[in-house]
Design an enzyme around this catalytic site. Sequence first.
Site, PDB file in Angstrom:
ATOM      1  CG  ASP A   1      10.309  -2.211   2.438  1.00  0.00           C
ATOM      2  OD1 ASP A   1      10.571  -2.119   1.218  1.00  0.00           O
ATOM      3  OD2 ASP A   1       9.560  -1.398   3.028  1.00  0.00           O
TER       4      ASP A   1
ATOM      5  CE  LYS B   1       5.892  -0.727   5.487  1.00  0.00           C
ATOM      6  NZ  LYS B   1       7.111  -1.362   4.921  1.00  0.00           N
TER       7      LYS B   1
ATOM      8  CG  ASP C   1      11.435   1.651   3.656  1.00  0.00           C
ATOM      9  OD1 ASP C   1      10.741   1.373   2.669  1.00  0.00           O
ATOM     10  OD2 ASP C   1      11.876   2.802   3.859  1.00  0.00           O
ATOM     11  CG  ASN C   2       8.177   2.192   4.651  1.00  0.00           C
ATOM     12  OD1 ASN C   2       8.393   1.029   4.326  1.00  0.00           O
ATOM     13  ND2 ASN C   2       8.148   3.178   3.772  1.00  0.00           N
TER      14      ASN C   2
ATOM     15  CD  GLU D   1       8.615   4.409  -0.825  1.00  0.00           C
ATOM     16  OE1 GLU D   1       9.329   4.882   0.087  1.00  0.00           O
ATOM     17  OE2 GLU D   1       7.907   3.429  -0.643  1.00  0.00           O
TER      18      GLU D   1
HETATM   19  C1  662 Z   1       2.028 -12.496   7.265  1.00  0.00           C
HETATM   20  C2  662 Z   1       2.331 -11.050   7.189  1.00  0.00           C
HETATM   21  C3  662 Z   1       3.780 -10.745   7.532  1.00  0.00           C
HETATM   22  N1  662 Z   1       4.679 -11.605   6.840  1.00  0.00           N
HETATM   23  C4  662 Z   1       5.030 -11.449   5.536  1.00  0.00           C
HETATM   24  N2  662 Z   1       5.799 -12.410   5.003  1.00  0.00           N
HETATM   25  C5  662 Z   1       6.203 -12.309   3.714  1.00  0.00           C
HETATM   26  N3  662 Z   1       5.893 -11.275   2.899  1.00  0.00           N
HETATM   27  C6  662 Z   1       5.131 -10.310   3.427  1.00  0.00           C
HETATM   28  C7  662 Z   1       4.673 -10.333   4.760  1.00  0.00           C
HETATM   29  N4  662 Z   1       3.973  -9.186   4.975  1.00  0.00           N
HETATM   30  C8  662 Z   1       3.962  -8.495   3.827  1.00  0.00           C
HETATM   31  N5  662 Z   1       4.659  -9.158   2.885  1.00  0.00           N
HETATM   32  C9  662 Z   1       4.943  -8.720   1.528  1.00  0.00           C
HETATM   33  O1  662 Z   1       5.797  -7.609   1.655  1.00  0.00           O
HETATM   34  C10 662 Z   1       5.350  -6.533   0.824  1.00  0.00           C
HETATM   35  C11 662 Z   1       4.662  -5.545   1.711  1.00  0.00           C
HETATM   36  C12 662 Z   1       5.149  -4.319   1.874  1.00  0.00           C
HETATM   37  C13 662 Z   1       4.430  -3.357   2.770  1.00  0.00           C
HETATM   38  N6  662 Z   1       4.944  -2.022   2.501  1.00  0.00           N
HETATM   39  C14 662 Z   1       4.152  -0.969   2.692  1.00  0.00           C
HETATM   40  O2  662 Z   1       3.014  -1.073   3.135  1.00  0.00           O
HETATM   41  C15 662 Z   1       4.693   0.361   2.322  1.00  0.00           C
HETATM   42  C16 662 Z   1       3.802   1.435   2.195  1.00  0.00           C
HETATM   43  C17 662 Z   1       4.253   2.691   1.817  1.00  0.00           C
HETATM   44  C18 662 Z   1       3.298   3.804   1.692  1.00  0.00           C
HETATM   45  C19 662 Z   1       3.646   5.088   2.128  1.00  0.00           C
HETATM   46  C20 662 Z   1       2.742   6.162   1.990  1.00  0.00           C
HETATM   47  C21 662 Z   1       1.484   5.936   1.448  1.00  0.00           C
HETATM   48  F1  662 Z   1       0.617   6.946   1.289  1.00  0.00           F
HETATM   49  C22 662 Z   1       1.124   4.645   1.017  1.00  0.00           C
HETATM   50  C23 662 Z   1       2.025   3.599   1.131  1.00  0.00           C
HETATM   51  C24 662 Z   1       5.607   2.921   1.552  1.00  0.00           C
HETATM   52  C25 662 Z   1       6.510   1.842   1.692  1.00  0.00           C
HETATM   53  O3  662 Z   1       7.848   2.012   1.467  1.00  0.00           O
HETATM   54  C26 662 Z   1       6.067   0.574   2.080  1.00  0.00           C
HETATM   55  O4  662 Z   1       6.999  -0.419   2.232  1.00  0.00           O
HETATM   56  C27 662 Z   1       4.411  -7.203  -0.146  1.00  0.00           C
HETATM   57  C28 662 Z   1       3.434  -6.256  -0.796  1.00  0.00           C
HETATM   58  C29 662 Z   1       3.749  -8.254   0.715  1.00  0.00           C
HETATM   59  O5  662 Z   1       3.186  -9.290  -0.041  1.00  0.00           O
HETATM   60 MG    MG Z   2       8.978   0.380   2.242  1.00  0.00          MG
END
Ligand code: 662
Ligand code: MG
Length: 214
Positions: A141, A144, A169-170, A199
């Site tokens: 999650d 993406k 997810d997603n 969600e």
């Molecule tokens: C080094 C990078 C990789 N490694 C990483 N290593 C560790 N942690 C990491 C890594 N990459 C990211 N993260 C962390 O995970 C989280 C990031 C989560 C991202 N989730 C989405 O973008 C999303 C968007 C929508 C959405 C749907 C419709 C819309 F209109 C708008 C938004 C819905 C959803 O259910 C979604 O989960 C957190 C914010 C971020 O710090």
């Molecule tokens: Mg999600």
Amino acid sequence: TGSSQPQRMLKAVQKNATKGDPQSVISAIDHYCRNKEWAMNVGDDKGLILDSVLTEVNPSAALELGTYCGYSTVRIARLLSPGSKLITVEFNPAFAAVARQIIAYAGLQDKVTLVEGPSGDLIPKLRERFGVKSFDFVFLDHWKDRYLLDTKLLEDCGLLQKGTVLLADNVICPGTPEYLKYVRSSPRYESRYYKSNLEYTKLEDGLEKSVFLG
Ligand SMILES: CCCNc1ncnc2c1ncn2[C@@H]1O[C@H](/C=C/CNC(=O)c2cc(-c3ccc(F)cc3)cc(O)c2O)[C@H](C)[C@H]1O
Ligand SMILES: [Mg+2]
């Protein structure tokens, strides 16, 4: 400098949930995000699918990529059998700090290890640091466009075993096209789509469950 959205979510938990009661923490976050401020938690609709897949797998070693505020961390940890563990990875320190407090408020800190840092660096270190042999369950999650890379990394690090369940997810919204193509075309996975809603909205989204065949 006002509060951040995660901090406001934490406040809503502290105000409306009962300490040590994971379900009340989940409900408090869902109520806040549905009525006050949308947030990208897996949410209650997809959460029910997550719950049912988890109950079916009953993992002893689970991994979550992308803790954010810890909503799905709480959903997963509350269903783990005694002695089972969840490792969750978050690279944003501010989000990790809020998640730790939400996980602790739910009383689940003994089942959860929150590791701060990027998944790409941490995945290869999970065995040596936490004595993980392999995972039975992985919840994806995070960003993406990193699902596929990290899945291949988990394969290469030997952290998946025959029967390991990946739940992503997603896969529709925002979408993870290259990950979907991979798990649906690879002979090493048996993949299935669970249709649901994004969600707190009526838009379509869903979870992809992919069983690693070894
Ligand atoms: C080094 C990078 C990789 N490694 C990483 N290593 C560790 N942690 C990491 C890594 N990459 C990211 N993260 C962390 O995970 C989280 C990031 C989560 C991202 N989730 C989405 O973008 C999303 C968007 C929508 C959405 C749907 C419709 C819309 F209109 C708008 C938004 C819905 C959803 O259910 C979604 O989960 C957190 C914010 C971020 O710090
Ligand atoms: Mg999600």
